[in-house]
Design an enzyme around this catalytic site. Sequence first.
Site, PDB file in Angstrom:
ATOM      1  N   LYS A 114     -12.296  -0.139   4.168  1.00 58.27           N
ATOM      2  CA  LYS A 114     -11.772  -1.870   4.811  1.00 58.27           C
ATOM      3  C   LYS A 114     -13.615  -3.029   4.370  1.00 58.27           C
ATOM      4  O   LYS A 114     -13.539  -3.527   4.086  1.00 58.27           O
ATOM      5  CB  LYS A 114     -11.384  -1.777   5.819  1.00 58.27           C
ATOM      6  CG  LYS A 114     -10.023  -2.470   5.501  1.00 58.27           C
ATOM      7  CD  LYS A 114      -9.082  -2.279   7.109  1.00 58.27           C
ATOM      8  CE  LYS A 114      -7.512  -2.246   7.053  1.00 58.27           C
ATOM      9  NZ  LYS A 114      -6.414  -1.740   8.037  1.00 58.27           N
ATOM     10  N   LYS A 224       0.173   3.786  -3.427  1.00 60.44           N
ATOM     11  CA  LYS A 224       0.582   3.336  -2.177  1.00 60.44           C
ATOM     12  C   LYS A 224       1.524   2.628  -2.416  1.00 60.44           C
ATOM     13  O   LYS A 224       0.521   0.910  -3.141  1.00 60.44           O
ATOM     14  CB  LYS A 224      -0.280   3.606  -1.244  1.00 60.44           C
ATOM     15  CG  LYS A 224       0.551   3.204   0.665  1.00 60.44           C
ATOM     16  CD  LYS A 224      -1.321   2.778   1.401  1.00 60.44           C
ATOM     17  CE  LYS A 224      -0.801   2.251   2.509  1.00 60.44           C
ATOM     18  NZ  LYS A 224      -1.341   1.340   3.921  1.00 60.44           N
ATOM     19  N   LYS A 227       0.739  -4.264   1.346  1.00 62.23           N
ATOM     20  CA  LYS A 227       0.615  -5.576   1.303  1.00 62.23           C
ATOM     21  C   LYS A 227      -1.138  -5.949   0.881  1.00 62.23           C
ATOM     22  O   LYS A 227      -0.673  -6.799   0.222  1.00 62.23           O
ATOM     23  CB  LYS A 227       0.056  -6.402   2.860  1.00 62.23           C
ATOM     24  CG  LYS A 227       1.133  -6.613   3.126  1.00 62.23           C
ATOM     25  CD  LYS A 227       1.647  -6.348   5.078  1.00 62.23           C
ATOM     26  CE  LYS A 227       1.891  -5.712   5.761  1.00 62.23           C
ATOM     27  NZ  LYS A 227       1.755  -5.655   6.733  1.00 62.23           N
TER      28      LYS A 227
HETATM   29  P1  ADP Z   1       0.367  -2.546   5.835  1.00 63.09           P
HETATM   30  O1  ADP Z   1       0.036  -1.377   4.951  1.00 63.09           O
HETATM   31  O2  ADP Z   1       1.412  -2.633   4.521  1.00 63.09           O
HETATM   32  O3  ADP Z   1      -0.747  -3.604   5.603  1.00 63.09           O
HETATM   33  P2  ADP Z   1       0.834  -1.723   8.597  1.00 63.09           P
HETATM   34  O4  ADP Z   1      -1.432  -1.049   7.965  1.00 63.09           O
HETATM   35  O5  ADP Z   1       0.651  -3.125   9.264  1.00 63.09           O
HETATM   36  O6  ADP Z   1       0.854  -2.165   6.992  1.00 63.09           O
HETATM   37  O7  ADP Z   1       1.679  -0.419   8.561  1.00 63.09           O
HETATM   38  C1  ADP Z   1       2.716  -0.776   9.615  1.00 63.09           C
HETATM   39  C2  ADP Z   1       2.926   0.411  10.024  1.00 63.09           C
HETATM   40  O8  ADP Z   1       3.863   1.254   8.018  1.00 63.09           O
HETATM   41  C3  ADP Z   1       2.704   2.151   9.860  1.00 63.09           C
HETATM   42  O9  ADP Z   1       3.034   2.824  10.374  1.00 63.09           O
HETATM   43  C4  ADP Z   1       2.150   2.395   8.232  1.00 63.09           C
HETATM   44  O10 ADP Z   1       1.787   4.020   8.016  1.00 63.09           O
HETATM   45  C5  ADP Z   1       3.054   1.970   7.239  1.00 63.09           C
HETATM   46  N1  ADP Z   1       3.344   2.148   5.910  1.00 63.09           N
HETATM   47  C6  ADP Z   1       3.073   1.389   6.026  1.00 63.09           C
HETATM   48  N2  ADP Z   1       3.069   1.265   3.957  1.00 63.09           N
HETATM   49  C7  ADP Z   1       3.267   2.327   4.129  1.00 63.09           C
HETATM   50  C8  ADP Z   1       3.827   3.282   2.626  1.00 63.09           C
HETATM   51  N3  ADP Z   1       3.096   2.679   1.190  1.00 63.09           N
HETATM   52  N4  ADP Z   1       4.313   4.058   2.845  1.00 63.09           N
HETATM   53  C9  ADP Z   1       4.924   5.278   4.346  1.00 63.09           C
HETATM   54  N5  ADP Z   1       4.042   4.286   5.525  1.00 63.09           N
HETATM   55  C10 ADP Z   1       3.947   3.245   5.576  1.00 63.09           C
END
Ligand code: ADP
Length: 360
Positions: A114, A224, A227
């Site tokens: 980040k 991965k 968002k």
């Molecule tokens: P993002 O990564 O899309 O911004 P968040 O960081 O808020 O979403 O993630 C919320 C939850 O979703 C966490 O438990 C995170 O480990 C899971 N998560 C997000 N993206 C993935 C992914 N591509 N594969 C597995 N788990 C994910």
Amino acid sequence: MEKKEIVLSGIRATGNLHLGNYFGALRNFVKMQNDYDCRFFIADLHALTTNPDPADLHVNVKNIVTEYLAAGIDPEKATIFVQSDVPEISELYLLLNMHVGIGELMRTASFKDKARKALGIKTDSSTPTSPEDDNIEKEIIGSDSNKRVNAGLLTYPTLMAVDILIQKANKVPVGKDQEQHLELTRRFARRFNSFYKTDLFPEPENYTFGAAAVKVPGLDGSGKMGKSEGNCIYLIDEDKVLRKKVMRAMTDEGPKEPNSPVSLPVQNLFSLMELTSAPEVVEQFKNAYADCSIRYGDLKKQLAEDILAITRPIREHIIELRNNDEYIGRVLRQGAERARYYAAETLREAREVMGIRKFY
Ligand code: ADP
Ligand code: TRP
């Protein structure tokens, strides 16, 4: 009555939920609610670390609660709350930071990622950087006040640890990308307990029903789904949109010889299929790959339908619920009350052991 183990997890309020969130987190939330004392929240304070437009934040909070409910989290069984409704979290965050090292925070992979983004440093997301191979620390210290890495990003793991520790959670269902944060949480808990000679904080573990932690890949050939990678299939995507996204997924020219190695984009399709399709279906396409008879178009069509079988009922439920502000409000007020009750008790204990006592 036997005391149930405590489960806590949250998702940042940064947009709609996608398949990564679903398979990495939400699906397990729903499965755990019958057997554990579950508390699921929407991390709006964590969302602030990337400075969202103030007009969007509460809309995102509402979307995520709606999606939690639509996916099957039952507010009669689990506590659902918004992070900022529990001000005790912010106070304990300040207190816990007194025992957290700047160095260990700066070495966290998510922080480096980040920070690079905030400073506009390009990275190749397919090759994760090792702690030694970059000079991000220098870049951060040298950055001017216009292009800054905010202190909230640095202390993001402290805030996440507090979310967990203030509820004294034992189990934290999260995706693979959050494992380093959980490791830090355990370390902070141990350090606090040992410094103050207390057993206030249990050490939490990731909970994945005995399976390996999930990493849902992107369909653009990248590692991965996320968002910020702009490669998401959302739970709310309509059939047409979803099918189009899957049909556009990156592949390769196809296997030329029997039993060829599988390229990353195609492996990503198989990985998604393993999460969504019946085992025989996966087997069938893997065999077709091995004997070179595979047609990626057929695989994608099948994958899209199997994803839709999961997301369509959730989407329909989201649409039903999303205008029911009265119900959503009730769920969140009740959730906040319960979450605060536990948080206030833990905060009181933490203040006490740290020596913040009234003598007047
Ligand atoms: P993002 O990564 O899309 O911004 P968040 O960081 O808020 O979403 O993630 C919320 C939850 O979703 C966490 O438990 C995170 O480990 C899971 N998560 C997000 N993206 C993935 C992914 N591509 N594969 C597995 N788990 C994910
Ligand atoms: N950091 C998590 C993410 O980006 C969200 C989160 C914040 C969380 N606090 C938490 C997850 C506490 C589990 C427990 O996905």
